[in-house]
Motif scaffolding. Sequence first.
Motif, PDB file in Angstrom:
ATOM      1  N   TYR A 144       0.853  -1.286   0.029  1.00 52.12           N
ATOM      2  CA  TYR A 144      -0.106   0.019   0.028  1.00 52.12           C
ATOM      3  C   TYR A 144       0.995   1.186  -0.005  1.00 52.12           C
ATOM      4  CZ  TYR A 144      -4.022  -2.865   1.291  1.00 52.12           C
ATOM      5  OH  TYR A 144      -4.871  -3.925   1.297  1.00 52.12           O
ATOM      6  N   GLN A 150       0.590   5.511   0.988  1.00 49.18           N
ATOM      7  CA  GLN A 150      -0.022   6.370   1.838  1.00 49.18           C
ATOM      8  C   GLN A 150       0.592   7.731   1.753  1.00 49.18           C
ATOM      9  OE1 GLN A 150      -0.586   5.786   6.222  1.00 49.18           O
ATOM     10  NE2 GLN A 150      -2.551   6.717   6.118  1.00 49.18           N
ATOM     11  N   GLN A 172      -3.342  11.333   3.411  1.00 49.12           N
ATOM     12  CA  GLN A 172      -3.991  10.543   2.739  1.00 49.12           C
ATOM     13  C   GLN A 172      -4.208   9.155   3.385  1.00 49.12           C
ATOM     14  OE1 GLN A 172      -5.610  11.928  -0.111  1.00 49.12           O
ATOM     15  NE2 GLN A 172      -4.517  13.606   0.605  1.00 49.12           N
ATOM     16  N   ASP A 173      -5.201   8.216   3.037  1.00 51.22           N
ATOM     17  CA  ASP A 173      -5.728   7.188   3.263  1.00 51.22           C
ATOM     18  C   ASP A 173      -4.712   6.041   2.271  1.00 51.22           C
ATOM     19  OD1 ASP A 173      -7.970   5.882   0.869  1.00 51.22           O
ATOM     20  OD2 ASP A 173      -7.480   8.199   1.043  1.00 51.22           O
ATOM     21  N   PRO A 174      -4.190   5.143   3.009  1.00 56.49           N
ATOM     22  CA  PRO A 174      -3.745   4.034   2.143  1.00 56.49           C
ATOM     23  C   PRO A 174      -4.220   3.403   0.944  1.00 56.49           C
ATOM     24  CG  PRO A 174      -3.732   3.188   4.372  1.00 56.49           C
ATOM     25  CD  PRO A 174      -4.663   4.650   4.514  1.00 56.49           C
ATOM     26  N   PHE A 225      -3.958   0.819  -2.194  1.00 52.70           N
ATOM     27  CA  PHE A 225      -3.432  -0.569  -2.626  1.00 52.70           C
ATOM     28  C   PHE A 225      -2.932  -0.620  -3.869  1.00 52.70           C
ATOM     29  CE2 PHE A 225      -3.277  -5.295  -2.804  1.00 52.70           C
ATOM     30  CZ  PHE A 225      -3.817  -5.386  -4.031  1.00 52.70           C
ATOM     31  N   PHE A 250       3.571   0.792   2.931  1.00 53.67           N
ATOM     32  CA  PHE A 250       3.354  -0.099   3.862  1.00 53.67           C
ATOM     33  C   PHE A 250       3.168  -1.496   3.002  1.00 53.67           C
ATOM     34  CE2 PHE A 250       2.757   2.254   7.568  1.00 53.67           C
ATOM     35  CZ  PHE A 250       2.272   3.555   7.312  1.00 53.67           C
TER      36      PHE A 250
END
Lengths: 116, 113
Positions: free
Chosen positions: A35, A37, A41-43, A45, A90
Motif C-alpha cells: 500500500y 500512503q 491520505q488514506d492507504p 492498494f 506499507f
Amino acid sequence: AAGVIQSPRHLIKEKRETATLKCYPIPRHDTVYWYQQGPGQDPQFLISFYEKMQSDKGSIPDRFSAQQFSDYHSELNMSSLELGDSALYFCASSLLAGPTSTDTQYFGPGTRLTVL
Amino acid sequence: EDQVTQSPEALRLQEGESSSLNCSYTVSGLRGLFWYRQDPGKGPEFLFTLYSAGEEKEKERLKATLTKKESFLHITAPKPEDSATYLCAVRGYSGAGSYQLTFGKGTKLSVIP
C-alpha cells in the motif's frame, strides 16, 4: 508475536533514481500486500502476491514492479522516481490458506520514501 | 467501485467522555469491514473485523458494530493513550480472489487529560 518487517525504514532518493523496498511477512503467512500512503491520505492498494504469484493489482504505476520470493519475502522496485512518489509504503501480510486462515491484513511499520 | 466515508474527520474528547466514530460504506457485496488504529508515522494496527450486519466486537474501551450501510466504533471512557487516527476499510467483491482493502480517510481522535 513476530510482526511484519520492512526495510529500510527511511529512504531518500533523487528524481529519476531507483529504489527497492523489502518486506518480510509474519512467519507462515502466504500473502503479501503493498500500500502507498501519501501525506494526510488514506492507504492506497498497489499490488498483492499469494504463494509467490501476483494475485491482485491496484493503482500501481508501470514504473513500479514487485515480486514475492520463495521465502515469501517481497520486494517493491520503483524506477524513474518522481517527486509525487514521496510517501509511506506499507507492506501487510495475511494467511489465506489452511485451517487457521484469516483475511485480516497485518501491517508493517512502513518505509518512508522521500524523493528530492 | 468500493467507497468508504468516515466521520467526523477529527474529534476532540475530554478524558472519560464517551463517543462514537462513523464509517459509511458502499460496496458490491461486503466481504469484510476492518478497523485499524494508526499512530503518526506508523503502520495501521489491526483492531476488529466484522463480516455481517448485527455483528459486534469489543476490546477494552472499544466496541465495533456493523449494519448493512455503516459501522460504528464506540469509545467508552477514553484515555489520552487512545489518541490516534482510526481507519475503516472494506473488502468487497471487486474481483474473484481479490483481497484488497479500500480505506476511508480516517478519524483523528484526540483525548485531552
